[in-house]
Design a protein around this motif. Structure first.
Motif, short mmCIF file in Angstrom:
data_model
loop_
_atom_site.label_atom_id
_atom_site.label_comp_id
_atom_site.label_asym_id
_atom_site.label_seq_id
_atom_site.Cartn_x
_atom_site.Cartn_y
_atom_site.Cartn_z
N UNK A 173 0.83 -1.21 0.00
CA UNK A 173 0.00 0.00 0.00
C UNK A 173 0.86 1.25 0.00
N UNK A 174 0.27 2.36 -0.39
CA UNK A 174 1.00 3.62 -0.39
C UNK A 174 0.02 4.78 -0.19
N UNK A 175 0.56 5.90 0.21
CA UNK A 175 -0.23 7.12 0.38
C UNK A 175 0.71 8.31 0.35
N UNK A 176 0.14 9.50 0.29
CA UNK A 176 0.92 10.73 0.26
C UNK A 176 0.75 11.50 1.56
N UNK A 177 1.76 12.26 1.91
CA UNK A 177 1.71 13.13 3.08
C UNK A 177 2.36 14.45 2.70
N UNK A 178 1.90 15.53 3.35
CA UNK A 178 2.50 16.83 3.06
C UNK A 178 3.73 17.10 3.93
N UNK A 179 3.86 16.36 5.02
CA UNK A 179 5.01 16.52 5.91
C UNK A 179 5.34 15.17 6.54
N UNK A 180 6.63 14.86 6.62
CA UNK A 180 7.11 13.66 7.31
C UNK A 180 7.79 14.11 8.61
N UNK A 181 7.43 13.47 9.72
CA UNK A 181 8.09 13.75 11.00
C UNK A 181 8.88 12.51 11.41
N UNK A 182 10.18 12.67 11.59
CA UNK A 182 11.04 11.58 12.03
C UNK A 182 11.07 11.55 13.55
N UNK A 183 10.38 10.57 14.12
CA UNK A 183 10.40 10.35 15.57
C UNK A 183 10.93 8.95 15.82
N UNK A 184 11.94 8.57 15.01
CA UNK A 184 12.42 7.19 15.01
C UNK A 184 13.71 6.98 15.79
N UNK A 185 13.95 7.82 16.79
CA UNK A 185 14.97 7.55 17.78
C UNK A 185 16.39 7.96 17.42
N UNK A 186 17.31 7.64 18.34
CA UNK A 186 18.70 8.07 18.21
C UNK A 186 19.36 7.56 16.93
#
Length: 417
Positions: A173-186
């Motif tokens: 599956x796929x989708x679009x986003x207007x902003x990506x937030x990286x909260x994926x740690x150190x």
């Protein structure tokens, strides 16, 4: 929305799994920072997707595991506005007094000390929340807040352009986003893929994190006791029927030494904890639950942004736990980010526009770098046995203790208000 399970093979998954609609913001990482941000943005009317490699329900540990968070006043207000705080399954414990002392293991603390009391603030300095309780509350909010789509366990490949971001899930599956937030740690993969340089400052220390039961009540008081090998912190926790008086311990010691202490039998470990208290106010202690060890280092990203990408929390920075501000610093990131994005959303503007991501970095990075520098300096000043430095720091903390206005200024900043 309920979490969407992965399919065994990506080849047929997209025909069996629900379609994922385009969103305003896609957050990679459902930890304490990423999950809270998702809930707050959705409650403000934005459409949010959260992607995490781990399945969320198994992250709810039913038994006390020895870990807890010190949540400052500002972040607590944020968790309330995100709908998370009211979902905590167990009571948090307020921190109403903090004693700061200096000494050596097995010896009484220096007679020069700093104490923050109830008179230095109009509310508790912070609240101790068990890690498992916060996880339960976050998972419930993620699953019940309209506007949040949870994709976990799932992995995604992100393609970002000046106009949008495309999220391709491994299940097809796929989708679009207007902003990506990286909260994926150190070890943020998104930060690495964006080519954002990272500077790391190792301390040669490892933290032991655990819970203890003790003989006498803590009276909602915390201790920060500076020792030559690293700081030792005791933080008040809500007791249980079996253990009415409990505290969390964050004990920093030299690499290798800390691991050996953590592996000691309960009785021997308890005696070592008592030797590092600097006082006998809690009486005899008993370890409760598991002991965790974490190598300590500071790190900082050269920038917090890239095209339609924002770093938050540990993906952007990591600091020494000497002041208990690590998670709170991540929450301060998303306090600023939420205010910014919800204002942009209300105006019908693009949340991933260059001016928006640039504004986020201007709001957060300078203050975060100051906090990193301050905690780094504190550790280097206090984690040694130099007699000249010992005298200077003891006089320093005693001097702050003598000036109520200065104490209140320290407190207000630490509380995030």
């Amino acid at each position: 929305m309920r979490p969407i399970p992965p399919h065994a093979t990506a080849e047929h998954a997209s025909t069996h799994l629900p379609h994922v609609a385009d969103v305003d913001v896609c957050i990679i990482g459902a930890g304490p920072v990423g999950a809270a941000l998702a809930c707050r943005l959705a409650r403000g009317g934005m459409q949010v997707a959260v992607v995490d490699k781990a399945a969320l329900p198994p992250m709810e540990h039913p038994d006390l595991d020895g870990r807890a968070y010190a949540i400052a006043a500002g972040p607590k207000e944020y968790l309330e506005s995100a709908g998370v705080w009211d979902e905590l399954p167990t009571a948090s414990c307020p921190i109403e007094e903090i004693l700061v002392t200096d000494g050596r293991p097995g010896e009484p603390a220096s007679s020069l000390f700093l104490e923050f009391t109830r008179e230095d603030a109009t509310q508790p300095f912070g609240w101790m929340v068990e890690a498992r309780a916060l996880r339960v509350a976050l998972n419930k909010c993620l699953s019940t807040t309209p506007g949040v789509t949870v994709l976990a366990p799932a992995e995604a490949k992100i393609t970002r352009t000046a106009h949008s971001a495309h999220v391709q899930l491994l299940d097809g599956r796929s989708f679009n986003a207007r902003l990506i937030v990286a909260a994926d740690g150190r070890r943020s993969r998104l930060r690495t893929e964006a080519g954002i340089p990272l500077t790391r400052l190792p301390y040669g220390q490892t933290a032991i994190v655990c819970a203890i039961a003790h003989e006498f009540p803590h009276d909602n008081s915390a201790l920060e006791h500076f020792l030559p090998a690293g700081p030792f912190a005791q933080l008040p926790m809500t007791g249980t029927e079996e253990h009415p008086y409990m505290s969390a311990i964050v004990w920093s010691d030299k690499d290798g030494v800390a691991e050996r202490f953590a592996a000691l039998p309960d009785d021997a470990f308890a005696r070592q904890v008592e030797r590092r208290m600097g006082n006998t106010r809690l009486g005899r202690v008993t370890p409760v639950g598991r002991r965790w060890t974490y190598p300590l280092s500071a790190q900082y990203a050269a920038r917090y942004t890239d095209t339609r990408l924002i770093l938050v929390g540990d993906a952007a920075h990591g600091i020494h736990p000497i002041a208990g501000q690590g998670l709170n610093l991540g929450y301060r990131d998303i306090i600023h980010l939420s205010t910014l994005l919800l204002d942009i959303h209300a105006q019908g503007k693009d949340p991933g526009a260059p001016a928006v991501v640039a504004r986020y970095q201007a709001l957060c990075r300078p203050a975060n770098m100051l906090m990193l520098a301050a905690t780094d300096a504190l550790d280097r000043l206090f984690s040694n046995d130099n007699p000249v430095l010992r005298l200077a720091r003891d006089l320093g903390i005693a001097g702050v203790h003598r000036f109520p206005a200065l104490r209140k200024a320290f407190v207000k900043h630490a509380m995030g208000l």
